[in-house]
Design a protein around this motif. Structure first.
Motif, short mmCIF file in Angstrom:
data_model
loop_
_atom_site.label_atom_id
_atom_site.label_comp_id
_atom_site.label_asym_id
_atom_site.label_seq_id
_atom_site.Cartn_x
_atom_site.Cartn_y
_atom_site.Cartn_z
N GLU A 1 -4.15 -1.79 -10.26
CA GLU A 1 -3.16 -2.19 -9.25
C GLU A 1 -3.14 -3.70 -9.07
OE1 GLU A 1 -4.36 -0.26 -5.62
OE2 GLU A 1 -5.45 -2.01 -4.93
N ASN B 1 2.22 1.91 -3.37
CA ASN B 1 1.20 2.48 -4.26
C ASN B 1 1.14 4.00 -4.15
OD1 ASN B 1 0.35 0.13 -5.42
ND2 ASN B 1 -1.42 -0.14 -4.12
N LYS C 1 -0.04 -6.18 -7.77
CA LYS C 1 -0.30 -6.42 -6.35
C LYS C 1 0.32 -7.72 -5.83
CE LYS C 1 -4.06 -7.29 -3.07
NZ LYS C 1 -5.52 -7.23 -2.83
N HIS D 1 -3.73 2.81 -8.32
CA HIS D 1 -4.39 2.91 -7.00
C HIS D 1 -5.23 4.16 -6.86
CE1 HIS D 1 -4.91 2.19 -2.72
NE2 HIS D 1 -4.36 3.35 -2.42
N GLN E 1 -12.09 0.00 -5.42
CA GLN E 1 -10.71 -0.44 -5.39
C GLN E 1 -9.97 -0.02 -6.66
OE1 GLN E 1 -9.18 -2.26 -2.69
NE2 GLN E 1 -11.04 -1.38 -1.80
N GLY E 2 -8.64 0.05 -6.55
CA GLY E 2 -7.83 0.36 -7.72
C GLY E 2 -7.91 -0.77 -8.73
N HIS F 1 0.83 -1.20 0.00
CA HIS F 1 0.00 0.00 0.00
C HIS F 1 0.87 1.25 0.00
CE1 HIS F 1 -3.82 2.06 1.83
NE2 HIS F 1 -3.52 2.49 0.64
#
Length: 301
Positions: A142, A111, A146, A121, A138-139, A108
């Motif tokens: 990403e 991001n 992830k 993100h 949510q992104g 995170h």
């Protein structure tokens, strides 16, 4: 090498979303009803619709990256020297909880500190309201990078289903953080756990709050690594981006930062500067003022 059917069957076993989704929807409906009844102004219709579009797009985009991750996790687990040691014992689940949570923290945080990752993100942070619909926003892209952050865990002996289960539980915990209806929890909980108060800071565009509180479940990671900020009674969070987007079209919400990166890369003449727009933090410029979060915060503090 396992067959494709084996991996597809493993993917189908990660079915916690079917238990979580009704809870998410009922919570969102209840929050919206409470907001309308009390005229709190917690929702903006276009903003909420964009959030629901992001949820649907993630469901589609995530299929292939997740399948690739399951294949990679199984292959790495097969060669792990600890695969025979970690057998879903209670202590293995406890250990995995901490390893998954600190992995989420660095994923995170990356991001927010690597602009190419931020582009995937940013749609989550483009919401101008803080509510349960934002939790579902949510992104989208990403998902592509992830799972790379979780690759060490199967090498440590944790099987793929354990890892995906813990990842799902972590995200389930984070859902309730996206609300303004809960003010503050007892101090002991606020000190150790991520709470709605801490997460409101994370979603704020105020300079003092930018790029803080990246935690999943435990806020102790932010306290340890210097990214923690308390919500101040003197400064209410302003949600959204430092420069908000003006379109609610799903593709614009999901992809607008990639266009901005492309413009900046074309504008730079040196390859070092072009690369800088990909790997440096959002706000960095090769020929303009430094608007990165840490720089702006140091100027006001």
């Amino acid at each position: 090498m396992q067959s494709l059917e084996f991996y597809l069957d493993a993917l189908s076993q990660d079915d916690l979303i079917y238990f979580f989704l009704p809870i998410f929807v009922l919570s969102l409906v209840a929050e919206y009803w409470f907001d309308r009844k009390n005229r709190l102004g917690l929702f903006e219709i276009k903003d909420t619709k964009a959030s629901l579009w992001m949820m649907l797009m993630v469901g589609v985009v995530d299929v292939l990256p997740k399948l690739a991750a399951i294949v990679a996790f199984y292959m790495l687990h097969e060669i792990s020297p600890l695969a025979d040691v970690i057998q879903r014992q209670w202590w293995a689940w406890v250990l995995l909880f901490f390893l998954d949570d600190i992995t989420y923290y660095f994923f995170h945080r990356s991001n927010h500190e690597v602009r190419l990752f931020w582009a995937g993100h940013v749609s989550h942070h483009s919401a101008i309201k803080m509510n349960f619909a934002t939790a579902l926003r949510q992104g989208v892209t990403e998902r592509i990078h992830k799972y790379l952050f979780w690759l060490p865990l199967p090498l440590l002996g944790f099987d793929p289903l354990m890892i995906f289960t813990m990842m799902s539980l972590n995200l389930f915990y984070q859902f309730w953080l996206h609300t303004e209806l809960i003010s503050r929890l007892p101090n002991l909980l606020e000190y150790f756990f991520n709470t709605p108060s801490h997460h409101r800071v994370h979603h704020a565009s105020n300079i003092r709050y930018l790029d803080c509180n990246h935690a999943g479940v435990l806020i102790i990671w932010d306290r340890l690594f210097g990214t923690f900020s308390e919500q101040s009674e003197d400064e209410e969070p302003i949600y959204g981006l430092t420069t908000n987007i003006t379109s609610y079209a799903p593709l614009d919400v999901a992809l607008h930062e990639y266009h901005a990166i492309l413009v900046d890369v074309k504008r730079a003449s040196r390859w070092r500067d072009k690369l800088g727009y990909l790997i440096r933090a959002p706000g960095w410029s090769h020929d303009g003022p430094d608007k990165r979060a840490k720089t702006l915060r140091s100027q006001i503090l």
